[in-house]
Scaffold this motif. Structure first.
Motif, PDB file in Angstrom:
ATOM      1  N   TYR A  79       0.838  -1.203   0.000  1.00 54.76           N
ATOM      2  CA  TYR A  79       0.000   0.000   0.000  1.00 54.76           C
ATOM      3  C   TYR A  79       0.871   1.250   0.000  1.00 54.76           C
ATOM      4  CZ  TYR A  79      -3.078   3.660   1.786  1.00 54.76           C
ATOM      5  OH  TYR A  79      -3.760   4.825   1.966  1.00 54.76           O
ATOM      6  N   PHE A  80       1.895   1.251   0.847  1.00 58.26           N
ATOM      7  CA  PHE A  80       2.766   2.422   0.928  1.00 58.26           C
ATOM      8  C   PHE A  80       3.447   2.696  -0.412  1.00 58.26           C
ATOM      9  CE2 PHE A  80       7.028   4.260   1.591  1.00 58.26           C
ATOM     10  CZ  PHE A  80       6.660   5.487   2.108  1.00 58.26           C
ATOM     11  N   HIS A  81       4.068   1.654  -0.964  1.00 56.88           N
ATOM     12  CA  HIS A  81       4.858   1.873  -2.184  1.00 56.88           C
ATOM     13  C   HIS A  81       3.980   2.238  -3.379  1.00 56.88           C
ATOM     14  CE1 HIS A  81       8.738   1.094  -0.495  1.00 56.88           C
ATOM     15  NE2 HIS A  81       8.307  -0.036   0.057  1.00 56.88           N
ATOM     16  N   GLU A  82       2.791   1.621  -3.443  1.00 62.54           N
ATOM     17  CA  GLU A  82       1.950   1.854  -4.615  1.00 62.54           C
ATOM     18  C   GLU A  82       1.133   3.136  -4.514  1.00 62.54           C
ATOM     19  OE1 GLU A  82      -0.324  -1.694  -5.317  1.00 62.54           O
ATOM     20  OE2 GLU A  82       1.464  -2.843  -5.880  1.00 62.54           O
ATOM     21  N   THR A  83       0.655   3.432  -3.316  1.00 69.10           N
ATOM     22  CA  THR A  83      -0.321   4.509  -3.189  1.00 69.10           C
ATOM     23  C   THR A  83       0.255   5.770  -2.539  1.00 69.10           C
ATOM     24  OG1 THR A  83      -1.987   2.790  -2.938  1.00 69.10           O
ATOM     25  CG2 THR A  83      -2.668   5.038  -2.399  1.00 69.10           C
ATOM     26  N   ILE A  84       1.024   5.602  -1.481  1.00 70.00           N
ATOM     27  CA  ILE A  84       1.451   6.769  -0.708  1.00 70.00           C
ATOM     28  C   ILE A  84       2.789   7.341  -1.199  1.00 70.00           C
ATOM     29  CG2 ILE A  84       2.028   7.597   1.617  1.00 70.00           C
ATOM     30  CD1 ILE A  84      -0.969   6.960   1.064  1.00 70.00           C
ATOM     31  N   ALA A  85       3.762   6.474  -1.400  1.00 65.68           N
ATOM     32  CA  ALA A  85       5.104   6.944  -1.782  1.00 65.68           C
ATOM     33  C   ALA A  85       5.082   7.914  -2.980  1.00 65.68           C
ATOM     34  CB  ALA A  85       6.024   5.753  -2.053  1.00 65.68           C
ATOM     35  N   PRO A  86       4.296   7.634  -4.036  1.00 64.46           N
ATOM     36  CA  PRO A  86       4.301   8.564  -5.182  1.00 64.46           C
ATOM     37  C   PRO A  86       3.813   9.974  -4.824  1.00 64.46           C
ATOM     38  CG  PRO A  86       3.247   6.467  -5.762  1.00 64.46           C
ATOM     39  CD  PRO A  86       3.454   6.449  -4.290  1.00 64.46           C
ATOM     40  N   MET A  87       3.093  10.112  -3.711  1.00 64.51           N
ATOM     41  CA  MET A  87       2.572  11.437  -3.342  1.00 64.51           C
ATOM     42  C   MET A  87       3.525  12.195  -2.420  1.00 64.51           C
ATOM     43  SD  MET A  87      -1.527  10.865  -3.026  1.00 64.51           S
ATOM     44  CE  MET A  87      -1.711   9.532  -1.845  1.00 64.51           C
ATOM     45  N   ILE A  88       4.594  11.526  -1.996  1.00 65.46           N
ATOM     46  CA  ILE A  88       5.543  12.172  -1.089  1.00 65.46           C
ATOM     47  C   ILE A  88       6.593  12.895  -1.924  1.00 65.46           C
ATOM     48  CG2 ILE A  88       7.374  11.706   0.593  1.00 65.46           C
ATOM     49  CD1 ILE A  88       5.583   9.405   1.621  1.00 65.46           C
ATOM     50  N   ASP A  89       6.597  14.249  -1.828  1.00 64.39           N
ATOM     51  CA  ASP A  89       7.538  15.012  -2.661  1.00 64.39           C
ATOM     52  C   ASP A  89       8.743  15.497  -1.861  1.00 64.39           C
ATOM     53  OD1 ASP A  89       6.563  17.045  -1.122  1.00 64.39           O
ATOM     54  OD2 ASP A  89       5.380  17.971  -2.711  1.00 64.39           O
ATOM     55  N   GLY A  90       8.733  15.214  -0.538  1.00 62.83           N
ATOM     56  CA  GLY A  90       9.877  15.624   0.281  1.00 62.83           C
ATOM     57  C   GLY A  90       9.898  17.112   0.598  1.00 62.83           C
ATOM     58  N   ARG A  91       8.973  17.866   0.015  1.00 60.05           N
ATOM     59  CA  ARG A  91       8.899  19.300   0.324  1.00 60.05           C
ATOM     60  C   ARG A  91       7.591  19.583   1.065  1.00 60.05           C
ATOM     61  NH1 ARG A  91      10.331  18.976  -4.856  1.00 60.05           N
ATOM     62  NH2 ARG A  91       8.277  19.645  -5.533  1.00 60.05           N
ATOM     63  N   GLN A  92       6.471  19.575   0.313  1.00 61.19           N
ATOM     64  CA  GLN A  92       5.207  19.813   1.022  1.00 61.19           C
ATOM     65  C   GLN A  92       4.786  18.573   1.810  1.00 61.19           C
ATOM     66  OE1 GLN A  92       1.629  20.700  -1.204  1.00 61.19           O
ATOM     67  NE2 GLN A  92       0.570  21.317   0.654  1.00 61.19           N
ATOM     68  N   ILE A  93       4.968  17.414   1.224  1.00 56.62           N
ATOM     69  CA  ILE A  93       4.588  16.157   1.877  1.00 56.62           C
ATOM     70  C   ILE A  93       5.870  15.407   2.215  1.00 56.62           C
ATOM     71  CG2 ILE A  93       3.181  14.073   1.692  1.00 56.62           C
ATOM     72  CD1 ILE A  93       1.562  16.689   1.305  1.00 56.62           C
ATOM     73  N   GLU A  94       6.145  15.287   3.514  1.00 56.35           N
ATOM     74  CA  GLU A  94       7.429  14.752   3.947  1.00 56.35           C
ATOM     75  C   GLU A  94       7.215  13.488   4.777  1.00 56.35           C
ATOM     76  OE1 GLU A  94      11.271  16.456   6.490  1.00 56.35           O
ATOM     77  OE2 GLU A  94       9.475  17.676   6.244  1.00 56.35           O
ATOM     78  N   TYR A  95       7.999  12.448   4.495  1.00 58.00           N
ATOM     79  CA  TYR A  95       7.940  11.225   5.297  1.00 58.00           C
ATOM     80  C   TYR A  95       9.203  11.147   6.140  1.00 58.00           C
ATOM     81  CZ  TYR A  95       8.103   6.294   6.590  1.00 58.00           C
ATOM     82  OH  TYR A  95       8.191   5.131   7.305  1.00 58.00           O
ATOM     83  N   ILE A  96       9.028  11.154   7.480  1.00 56.40           N
ATOM     84  CA  ILE A  96      10.218  11.192   8.345  1.00 56.40           C
ATOM     85  C   ILE A  96      10.479   9.852   9.024  1.00 56.40           C
ATOM     86  CG2 ILE A  96       9.974  13.675   8.715  1.00 56.40           C
ATOM     87  CD1 ILE A  96       8.943  13.044  11.545  1.00 56.40           C
ATOM     88  N   GLY A  97       9.771   8.793   8.637  1.00 57.49           N
ATOM     89  CA  GLY A  97      10.038   7.460   9.201  1.00 57.49           C
ATOM     90  C   GLY A  97       9.345   7.233  10.529  1.00 57.49           C
ATOM     91  N   GLU A  98       9.766   6.179  11.209  1.00 61.27           N
ATOM     92  CA  GLU A  98       9.175   5.849  12.515  1.00 61.27           C
ATOM     93  C   GLU A  98       9.913   6.639  13.588  1.00 61.27           C
ATOM     94  OE1 GLU A  98       9.208   1.648  13.280  1.00 61.27           O
ATOM     95  OE2 GLU A  98       7.993   1.834  15.106  1.00 61.27           O
ATOM     96  N   ILE A  99       9.171   7.217  14.535  1.00 59.91           N
ATOM     97  CA  ILE A  99       9.847   7.988  15.582  1.00 59.91           C
ATOM     98  C   ILE A  99       9.598   7.372  16.949  1.00 59.91           C
ATOM     99  CG2 ILE A  99       9.812  10.158  14.290  1.00 59.91           C
ATOM    100  CD1 ILE A  99       7.439  11.038  16.008  1.00 59.91           C
ATOM    101  N   GLY A 100      10.534   7.578  17.852  1.00 56.80           N
ATOM    102  CA  GLY A 100      10.432   7.061  19.218  1.00 56.80           C
ATOM    103  C   GLY A 100       9.724   8.043  20.130  1.00 56.80           C
ATOM    104  N   GLU A 101       9.539   7.609  21.386  1.00 58.77           N
ATOM    105  CA  GLU A 101       8.851   8.421  22.395  1.00 58.77           C
ATOM    106  C   GLU A 101       9.465   9.825  22.482  1.00 58.77           C
ATOM    107  OE1 GLU A 101       5.777   8.331  24.460  1.00 58.77           O
ATOM    108  OE2 GLU A 101       5.934   6.693  23.028  1.00 58.77           O
ATOM    109  N   SER A 102      10.799   9.898  22.451  1.00 56.25           N
ATOM    110  CA  SER A 102      11.467  11.172  22.726  1.00 56.25           C
ATOM    111  C   SER A 102      11.294  12.163  21.568  1.00 56.25           C
ATOM    112  CB  SER A 102      12.958  10.930  22.994  1.00 56.25           C
ATOM    113  OG  SER A 102      13.501  10.151  21.947  1.00 56.25           O
ATOM    114  N   ASP A 103      11.184  11.636  20.349  1.00 60.03           N
ATOM    115  CA  ASP A 103      10.986  12.522  19.200  1.00 60.03           C
ATOM    116  C   ASP A 103       9.531  12.973  19.068  1.00 60.03           C
ATOM    117  OD1 ASP A 103      13.678  12.163  18.363  1.00 60.03           O
ATOM    118  OD2 ASP A 103      13.090  10.210  17.514  1.00 60.03           O
TER     119      ASP A 103
END
Lengths: 347, 347
Positions: free
Chosen positions: A216-240
């Motif tokens: 789902y991520f690779h087919e549907t979401i990844a193409p919409m992530i442009d790194g500028r307006q739509i940014e994916y920062i990965g999995e974050i821990g409690e402290s972040d």
């Protein structure tokens, strides 16, 4: 009161990875100890708790490097152990799903209480519950009960968090929208992206991509992530999380499933961050419309809600969180439910 | 004898899709009826059986279009139902894995018997079994018992097939090697491909690609499929199996896991087709070395075995199958185990 809590064995208590259920159990158990109860926790040996721990497995199932584990056998073993010690407790509080403990305690259901932490709209649950209709149940929202209305519900106790766990950040939010959680189809990150695009605001996505969600991520979401307006920062821990949620203009929660609670929603509120959520599951019970966020039913409504974010006072969001969603409130409500059950037993 | 059989609810009895357990239950139950026993089958309503069917779910779980099913709740409901009717039977025969029925019948384990149909090397099984140590168990191979030696094993009953289910084809085999089963890592299709390449024989792969195996297939196996020497023909049904297995020079079964039985191995034998199998799991118990096939421990040995295939007589393979792996033999051995249990009860 002498209370046993019986935790699922998938994650440690509290969880080292993702696991809302185990976090809530940890807060509840420690809070009950704080209030003077004698609390015993049946859980895997990696639990960190102020209660007396009965370690029923060397390690949580998901943290076990051995790929051949049996959740069924592990829980059966634990329940056998709980029953052997059952006489030592006034009350047994189960946090297990799908009733696996019912056959063990059918001789004294009235001395047990069960909080199912997940959704209840599985096809097989009503028939199974009907076979053990006397087990008292506590829901985590009113909405959660809906597929199993006929159960012996004695209370709804919404989740709560320790007030000092999260603190609002001291400066103005940075003006981005936040999406936090698993990147699964029913959490609708695609809606979040569309809301951000149409609002002209940045969207930051902090999310785990589970094995089930990779396609789902690779087919549907990844193409919409442009790194500028739509940014994916990965999995974050409690402290972040503090920085991520605390600095956001709002959390987007555009879910497409009957979420029975949604812990991240009250986490955002703890930072003073309002929430824009779809009208689904427990959202209308948790979000005070126009105070801690907006409940919406369409992308149009969501975009309008983004425009109206400045009308919400972040201090009021935090105050509402403190008034409604403290761990202390949760602990006291569970305590009241226990008292109600004990009164029933005494009568 | 009045015997209840309790089937898993994942697949129908017999299975419409893949499901060795449910096929064996179907043969066993019908065979017992044939021999004059009063047999009741607890299973999903889509079962086709000569026994009296107690339909405990409208449909098998895997065939249910509803994505929200609860295997746990479905099996709990069934077991509750079985216990309500337990007095009607001399014996309850469970085909469930991981002991989920033990808590229900702990007052009379001696009137039950359990055939676990899967591998038993899950970390949690020994501890769970120790809590219900009196439940009589029947293994499907001696090797299957190994991780749970201490259980109350009363017999090993190897699987069997109706003799008229498969018949050898009337002409010479076509000289290809066959691989049949799931395309998972531990079935080692890569080994099968290497054996075929080094032998200079064609390999035909008939296999289901499950969701879990997709990445493995695309990354590891697909690049080795050239469509000429190494051919992938997709998933095949019962009717295509005869042609596929019956025409093969041999079935390759180069597994890398402790397979407790391996139904496809005796299916191949039913067609007179010998098997070249890795020395793992129950293989040495099922294959008569140099008669119905070869047990090997390396690619070199496997290639040498391919060279020696002409030494095996396909009629002898079929005769050995008839002598050792008929459903009738299986039914009579289960019957003997029941008699042994009933004698124990009478004493």
């Amino acid at each position: 009161m002498k209370i046993a809590h019986i935790a699922p064995l998938y994650e440690s208590v509290p969880p080292r990875l993702y696991g809302g259920t185990e976090r809530i159990i940890a807060y509840l158990v420690d809070g009950l100890v704080e209030r003077g109860h004698q609390v015993t926790l049946f859980a895997s040996a990696d639990a960190v708790t102020r209660a007396d721990l009965v370690p029923v497995r060397h390690q949580a199932l998901r943290l076990d490097a051995n790929p051949l584990t049996s959740p069924t056998a592990a829980h059966l073993s634990m329940l056998h152990q709980v029953r052997q010690q059952a006489d030592q407790f006034d009350l047994l509080h189960f946090h297990l799903s799908h009733f696996v403990h019912f056959p063990f305690f059918e001789d004294f259901p009235e001395r047990t209480v069960t909080t199912p932490h997940g959704r209840l709209d599985y096809a097989d649950l009503p028939d199974a519950y009907r076979r053990w209709p006397h087990f008292p149940m506590i829901s985590i929202s009113d909405r959660q009960r809906q597929p199993l209305k006929e159960a012996n519900w004695i209370a709804t106790v919404q989740h709560g968090l320790p007030l000092d766990l999260h603190r609002p950040v001291e400066r103005d939010p940075l003006g981005y929208l936040a999406f936090l959680g698993r990147l699964s189809r029913d959490k609708r990150p695609d809606r979040a992206i569309e809301i951000a695009r149409r609002s002209g605001l940045k969207l930051k996505i902090a999310a785990k991509i589970g094995d089930d969600d990779r396609t789902y991520f690779h087919e549907t979401i990844a193409p919409m992530i442009d790194g500028r307006q739509i940014e994916y920062i990965g999995e974050i821990g409690e402290s972040d999380k503090a920085e991520f949620l605390g600095n956001a203009a709002a959390l987007l929660f555009p879910i497409d499933w009957p979420e029975p609670f949604g812990l991240v929603v009250i986490e955002a509120m703890a930072f003073g961050t309002p929430v824009i959520a779809w009208d689904n599951g427990a959202m209308p019970e948790i979000i005070d419309q126009g105070v801690t966020g907006y409940i919406v039913r369409s992308i149009d409504e969501a975009v309008a809600a983004v425009v109206r974010l400045p009308e919400l006072d972040r201090r009021t969001v935090r105050q509402t969180f403190e008034a409604r969603f403290s761990a202390d409130r949760m602990v006291r409500e569970y305590e009241a439910a226990y008292v109600q059950l004990m009164d029933g037993l005494a009568r």
